[in-house]
Design a protein around this motif. Sequence first.
Motif, PDB file in Angstrom:
ATOM      1  N   ILE A 150      -0.246  77.118  36.003  1.00  0.00           N
ATOM      2  CA  ILE A 150      -1.341  76.161  35.791  1.00  0.00           C
ATOM      3  C   ILE A 150      -1.202  75.580  34.674  1.00  0.00           C
ATOM      4  CG2 ILE A 150      -3.730  75.718  36.035  1.00  0.00           C
ATOM      5  CD1 ILE A 150      -3.938  78.297  37.954  1.00  0.00           C
TER       6      ILE A 150
ATOM      7  N   ALA B  25       1.428  73.036  34.451  1.00  0.00           N
ATOM      8  CA  ALA B  25       1.177  71.830  35.689  1.00  0.00           C
ATOM      9  C   ALA B  25       0.215  70.959  34.843  1.00  0.00           C
ATOM     10  CB  ALA B  25       0.341  72.414  36.968  1.00  0.00           C
ATOM     11  N   VAL B  26      -0.828  71.571  34.116  1.00  0.00           N
ATOM     12  CA  VAL B  26      -1.490  70.467  33.272  1.00  0.00           C
ATOM     13  C   VAL B  26      -0.713  69.740  32.482  1.00  0.00           C
ATOM     14  CG1 VAL B  26      -3.401  70.613  31.394  1.00  0.00           C
ATOM     15  CG2 VAL B  26      -3.646  72.151  33.495  1.00  0.00           C
TER      16      VAL B  26
ATOM     17  N   ASP C  68      -1.674  66.389  39.368  1.00  0.00           N
ATOM     18  CA  ASP C  68      -3.395  65.920  39.957  1.00  0.00           C
ATOM     19  C   ASP C  68      -3.792  66.988  40.675  1.00  0.00           C
ATOM     20  OD1 ASP C  68      -5.452  64.591  40.710  1.00  0.00           O
ATOM     21  OD2 ASP C  68      -4.010  62.969  41.775  1.00  0.00           O
ATOM     22  N   PHE C  69      -4.828  67.475  39.950  1.00  0.00           N
ATOM     23  CA  PHE C  69      -5.627  68.882  40.425  1.00  0.00           C
ATOM     24  C   PHE C  69      -6.713  68.329  41.404  1.00  0.00           C
ATOM     25  CE2 PHE C  69      -3.330  70.685  36.777  1.00  0.00           C
ATOM     26  CZ  PHE C  69      -3.166  71.939  37.176  1.00  0.00           C
TER      27      PHE C  69
ATOM     28  N   VAL D 154      -9.727  73.851  40.410  1.00  0.00           N
ATOM     29  CA  VAL D 154      -9.182  75.340  39.992  1.00  0.00           C
ATOM     30  C   VAL D 154     -10.369  76.144  39.952  1.00  0.00           C
ATOM     31  CG1 VAL D 154      -8.538  76.588  38.125  1.00  0.00           C
ATOM     32  CG2 VAL D 154      -7.848  74.174  38.064  1.00  0.00           C
TER      33      VAL D 154
ATOM     34  N   LEU E 276      -9.790  72.866  30.950  1.00  0.00           N
ATOM     35  CA  LEU E 276      -9.771  72.179  31.913  1.00  0.00           C
ATOM     36  C   LEU E 276     -10.815  71.181  32.401  1.00  0.00           C
ATOM     37  CD1 LEU E 276      -8.287  75.016  34.238  1.00  0.00           C
ATOM     38  CD2 LEU E 276      -7.001  73.093  33.251  1.00  0.00           C
TER      39      LEU E 276
ATOM     40  N   ILE F 284     -11.278  68.333  35.361  1.00  0.00           N
ATOM     41  CA  ILE F 284     -10.775  69.061  36.623  1.00  0.00           C
ATOM     42  C   ILE F 284     -11.936  69.979  37.140  1.00  0.00           C
ATOM     43  CG2 ILE F 284      -9.039  70.960  37.279  1.00  0.00           C
ATOM     44  CD1 ILE F 284      -7.084  69.842  35.165  1.00  0.00           C
TER      45      ILE F 284
ATOM     46  N   ALA G  80      -5.333  77.410  41.799  1.00  0.00           N
ATOM     47  CA  ALA G  80      -5.674  76.090  41.801  1.00  0.00           C
ATOM     48  C   ALA G  80      -5.035  75.482  42.926  1.00  0.00           C
ATOM     49  CB  ALA G  80      -4.802  75.424  40.795  1.00  0.00           C
TER      50      ALA G  80
ATOM     51  N   ALA H 116      -3.113  71.508  43.839  1.00  0.00           N
ATOM     52  CA  ALA H 116      -3.060  70.205  43.370  1.00  0.00           C
ATOM     53  C   ALA H 116      -2.081  69.502  44.522  1.00  0.00           C
ATOM     54  CB  ALA H 116      -2.099  70.320  42.025  1.00  0.00           C
TER      55      ALA H 116
END
Length: 267
Positions: free
Chosen positions: A34, A37-38, A43-44, A47, A66, A71, A95, A97
């Motif tokens: 995660i 990915a951030v 694009d979340f 979470v 986050l 997010i 999460a 996404a």
Amino acid sequence: MKISKQKYSLLQLLKNKKYRYKTGLFILEGEKIIKDAVKFGADFLFVAYSQKFIKSQQEQEFLNHLKNKKIEIYEIDDADLEKVSELETAQGIIAVAKMFEFSKDDIINKLQKSKKATVIALDRISNPGNLGTIFRICDWFKVDAILISDMSVDIFNPKTLRATSGSVFNVLFLKDVTLKDELTKLKSIGFKIFSTAPTGKIDYHKVLTEDKIVLIFGNEAHGVDPELVRISDGTIKIKKFGQAESLNVAISAGIILSARAYSIYER
């Protein structure tokens, strides 16, 4: 805020490949991936974390990070998270996404401009662990791009993602491609193409000094499709000195790509 029934149901549904592609969404599980990915800029949708996740101030700071990125954050019961987790023991954070992809034109343009380039083509890789491990290997050895055939396991499969250990965000890739078409294009811009096989006719060391190269790794049980072998410039092998019947496809990729990286970066 507690996770809603609708969002919890989404976590259950996204285990299914058809539903992932219907919605364009996928699951990320565990703090490391995660975080990766951030950093990548994924694009979340949201979470969700359980109390199990917060072991120290560090985890709370991550959740605050986050939130600062706008997010959506929800709390989930440990027991409910265990039910949707793909891990033997849930790590306390999960999460959803949006799927991402890289531009084929951008990748081809980059490869065309490069003086030296290494591309990996994966033909019908069926095991999620193998695909994910190959991504890690390609990341480690600075491979320029990965082409994944349309008959391979899903890169957004949770088991595949976990096996990439975040490298899915570091290596350019194209998924669901018709390899014959893409390899023909790469040939037209100066790439030499080599299929790997235990019965290959050329020792792999002899091709590693090519400026631009595509290495094809085939299905775990059946190897590289004969049609792809026919358009290759040759078949390469890793010489056997012992008694083992075969090498795992990810191990083979690691051996060859290690030597390829040294031939490019340590000259």
